[in-house]
Scaffold this active site. Sequence first.
Site, PDB file in Angstrom:
ATOM      1  N   GLY A  73      18.070  89.927 -24.921  1.00  0.00           N
ATOM      2  CA  GLY A  73      17.344  89.217 -25.966  1.00  0.00           C
ATOM      3  C   GLY A  73      15.911  88.986 -25.525  1.00  0.00           C
ATOM      4  O   GLY A  73      15.347  89.775 -24.771  1.00  0.00           O
ATOM      5  N   ASP A 159      11.429  69.959 -19.960  1.00  0.00           N
ATOM      6  CA  ASP A 159      10.455  71.061 -19.913  1.00  0.00           C
ATOM      7  C   ASP A 159      10.770  72.032 -21.043  1.00  0.00           C
ATOM      8  O   ASP A 159      11.317  73.115 -20.815  1.00  0.00           O
ATOM      9  CB  ASP A 159      10.498  71.767 -18.563  1.00  0.00           C
ATOM     10  CG  ASP A 159       9.445  72.872 -18.453  1.00  0.00           C
ATOM     11  OD1 ASP A 159       8.541  72.922 -19.319  1.00  0.00           O
ATOM     12  OD2 ASP A 159       9.517  73.685 -17.515  1.00  0.00           O
TER      13      ASP A 159
END
Length: 264
Positions: A73, A159
């Site tokens: 992906g 994050d």
Amino acid sequence: MDDILGKEWEIKPAGGATGEAYFAQSHNEKLFLKRNSSPFLAVLSAEGIVPKLIWTKRLENGDVVTAQRWMDGHELKANDMTSHRVAQLLSKIHRSTDLLNMLKRLGKQPMHPTEMCEHAIQATQLYGNDILVRTSIDYLSARVEKVQLHVEKVVCHGDVNHNNWLMSAAEELYLIDWEGAVVADPALDIGMILHWYVPQEEWTTWLAHYGEELTPDLEERMKWYVVYQSVVSMVWHRGRNETREERHWTHILKTLLVQLHLIQ
């Protein structure tokens, strides 16, 4: 690593800051291996937040190696972050009691704004003459008690950079790299996504997909956490002489302080 899978497997370093991740391939089968992952990984896999965990093995030296399904992906681009799927997956994470209970069992204590403000003061003390640092610390200190009033604490990734979001070839969305996970105000994650990636006129729509309203309280908390993360990141990279990264965070921080009418 070679002794774990057998000679038919080709194993290569997968990069990353820790050097503990590997890519393994044998014919058409691909795995992502990691040494000493947190037990948190199993819960993330069970909830479909990270690629499927295939197995866990303990080595003779005590190290633990995990194998996840390798995803064909791509990482999300910055403009992909406005997607309702990003909002919905983050909402699922923040509302998961299983994730929260596991982090607590692993000893994670909730992060409170007063502690974060003190951390920012200590982290920036060498740069007190910097106008951006001084303005940021004054702002954080002046508003910390109000932000502290929000008591809900959830599992936050910490994050949510677009590089940590993966879309598989089968259109499955994942959020990876959970080493910095914390228990904190959900505005910690939400604020970074909205301020980094989503035009302000689209905040209400994005938050509707997340399942939240844009209130003055949420907006103030988001700004507080973005200032905190930005000033701490800026001085951290400065201390490591990482000029490009420092400039990136300086730009983010300066833009936000201008928007807050704290500097011109």
